[in-house]
Design an enzyme around this catalytic site. Structure first.
Site, PDB file in Angstrom:
ATOM      1  N   LYS A 135      65.974 -25.784 -11.318  1.00  0.00           N
ATOM      2  CA  LYS A 135      66.021 -27.236 -11.116  1.00  0.00           C
ATOM      3  C   LYS A 135      66.795 -27.859 -12.266  1.00  0.00           C
ATOM      4  O   LYS A 135      66.441 -27.684 -13.431  1.00  0.00           O
ATOM      5  CB  LYS A 135      64.593 -27.795 -11.062  1.00  0.00           C
ATOM      6  CG  LYS A 135      64.542 -29.307 -10.989  1.00  0.00           C
ATOM      7  CD  LYS A 135      63.124 -29.815 -10.806  1.00  0.00           C
ATOM      8  CE  LYS A 135      63.070 -31.333 -10.851  1.00  0.00           C
ATOM      9  NZ  LYS A 135      61.721 -31.845 -10.629  1.00  0.00           N
TER      10      LYS A 135
ATOM     11  N   LYS B  92      67.758 -26.718  -6.855  1.00  0.00           N
ATOM     12  CA  LYS B  92      67.720 -28.169  -6.699  1.00  0.00           C
ATOM     13  C   LYS B  92      68.584 -28.832  -7.760  1.00  0.00           C
ATOM     14  O   LYS B  92      68.460 -28.456  -8.921  1.00  0.00           O
ATOM     15  CB  LYS B  92      66.269 -28.628  -6.844  1.00  0.00           C
ATOM     16  CG  LYS B  92      66.058 -30.105  -6.734  1.00  0.00           C
ATOM     17  CD  LYS B  92      64.636 -30.445  -7.035  1.00  0.00           C
ATOM     18  CE  LYS B  92      64.528 -31.953  -7.142  1.00  0.00           C
ATOM     19  NZ  LYS B  92      63.257 -32.377  -7.633  1.00  0.00           N
TER      20      LYS B  92
HETATM   21  C1  PBG Z   1      59.298 -34.078 -10.008  1.00  0.00           C
HETATM   22  C2  PBG Z   1      60.234 -34.129  -8.866  1.00  0.00           C
HETATM   23  C3  PBG Z   1      61.425 -34.846  -8.800  1.00  0.00           C
HETATM   24  C4  PBG Z   1      61.981 -34.604  -7.543  1.00  0.00           C
HETATM   25  C5  PBG Z   1      61.122 -33.767  -6.873  1.00  0.00           C
HETATM   26  N1  PBG Z   1      60.043 -33.465  -7.709  1.00  0.00           N
HETATM   27  C6  PBG Z   1      62.020 -35.795  -9.743  1.00  0.00           C
HETATM   28  C7  PBG Z   1      62.440 -35.415 -11.077  1.00  0.00           C
HETATM   29  O1  PBG Z   1      62.382 -34.272 -11.514  1.00  0.00           O
HETATM   30  O2  PBG Z   1      62.851 -36.342 -11.773  1.00  0.00           O
HETATM   31  C8  PBG Z   1      63.281 -35.176  -7.072  1.00  0.00           C
HETATM   32  C9  PBG Z   1      63.483 -35.195  -5.604  1.00  0.00           C
HETATM   33  C10 PBG Z   1      64.587 -36.051  -5.152  1.00  0.00           C
HETATM   34  O3  PBG Z   1      65.377 -36.612  -5.930  1.00  0.00           O
HETATM   35  O4  PBG Z   1      64.705 -36.188  -3.930  1.00  0.00           O
HETATM   36  N2  PBG Z   1      57.973 -34.087  -9.604  1.00  0.00           N
END
Ligand code: PBG
Length: 341
Positions: free
Chosen positions: A211, A265
């Site tokens: 991520k 991601k």
């Molecule tokens: C954190 C989380 C995020 C997303 C999913 N889980 C945000 C982040 O890390 O700032 C982002 C998902 C998206 O942008 O659609 N719990």
């Protein structure tokens, strides 16, 4: 020498015997050789749940997506099941945020309430929960805050204990699968251990393994009201400029800790990473998260009439699948399921 021979500079003189267009000349032929097909059962729909009654508040930067209260959830889940989606992933927005994100580990918290409603309605429909703290803490960081050399930071190991607790709370409330998204070192192992000890060794973990610290999460932070109040998430999420192979290390570690499904991601600007992970572990189910910013950009352009939303979405998600992800988490899950029928 004919002009055609002059133009053919390939050494094997393949043309005109070989013509690539023969497999494109009508829809039947194209369909026969198309290898990548989107399928509703591999799509997962994100849903945002917050306390309240009959609440359905549209998220401004994500048209067609809503913060909903648990009593509205059954309608959404039923619809998702009817469309044949693979599942939903729930994000909780608590009534009250605090230092340690206590609602996240509360058996009466927002996610357990949502799971109760979801499981009562569609007991066999896959319900995944996001396991992280940023939606629950008043500072918006993904774990226990601390300072390292005066800088904002998250205490990795203190966060692991809380993640294990959160995982058990979700599993006990009926979650079918858990998705840790905080990029803490050891998060999968800590959750696995906690779950196994409490009798949930059967509950799978889909890890947000690779991520990235991405600006494409902007609209989500409005949706989940989870923007960090100070600093950013670069101390734990991956640097987009890091060697692509760093993603392989992340995935390898999560697999060693017991991850059942791994995720990359965001999706669309990380197709190289999806391809690398898929090639390296063909036997591991690979998911990609088509994130909020990727969604909102297309929505905004489509609203202006500048692009064809349906065509762009189907092309983009096909590319994600072609790169190697079979499971796609997307805010278009319902639309795509409808378009495919
Ligand atoms: C954190 C989380 C995020 C997303 C999913 N889980 C945000 C982040 O890390 O700032 C982002 C998902 C998206 O942008 O659609 N719990």
């Amino acid at each position: 020498m004919s002009s055609m021979d002059e133009r053919n500079t390939f050494p094997n003189q393949a043309f005109p015997n070989v013509r690539m267009r023969r497999l494109r000349y009508n829809p039947a032929v194209r369909n026969l050789v198309s290898r990548t097909r989107l399928c509703a059962s591999e799509l997962i729909l994100p849903l945002f749940v917050r306390p309240g009654q009959k609440l359905r508040r549209e998220i401004e930067s994500m048209p067609g997506n809503y913060q909903i209260s648990p009593d509205i959830l059954p309608d959404e889940i039923r619809r998702a099941e009817d469309l044949g989606l693979g599942g939903v992933i729930l994000f909780g927005i608590p009534e009250k945020k605090d230092l340690l994100g206590s609602d996240a580990t509360d058996p009466a918290g927002i996610i357990p309430q949502a799971l109760e409603a979801a499981k009562r309605t569609c007991p066999d429909f896959l319900t995944i929960t996001d396991v992280c703290f940023c939606e629950y803490t008043d500072h918006g960081q993904c774990g226990v805050p601390c300072r390292t050399n005066g800088r904002y930071d998250v205490d990795n190991d203190a966060t692991l204990e809380l993640l294990a607790k959160q995982a058990v709370v979700h599993a006990r409330a009926g979650a079918d699968m858990l998705a840790p998204s905080g990029m803490m070192d050891g998060m999968v192992g800590a959750m696995r251990h906690g779950l196994d000890q409490e009798g949930f060794s059967h509950v799978p973990i889909m890890s947000y393994a690779a991520k990235y610290a991405s600006a494409f999460y902007g609209p989500f932070r409005e949706a989940a009201e989870s923007a960090p109040q100070a600093g950013n998430r670069k101390g734990y999420q991956m640097d987009p400029a890091a060697a692509a192979e760093q993603a392989l290390r992340e995935v390898e570690l999560d697999l060693a800790e017991g991850a059942d499904i791994v995720m990359v991601k965001p999706a669309m600007v990380y197709l190289d990473i999806i391809r690398m992970v898929g090639d390296r572990w063909p036997g591991v189910p690979l998911a990609a998260y088509n994130v909020s910013g990727e969604f909102s950009m297309v929505k905004a352009a489509a609203a202006q009439g500048w692009i064809d939303e349906k065509a762009v979405v189907l092309e983009s998600l096909t590319a994600v699948k072609r790169a190697g992800a079979s499971i796609i988490i997307t805010y278009w899950a319902k639309d795509v399921a409808e378009w495919l029928t």
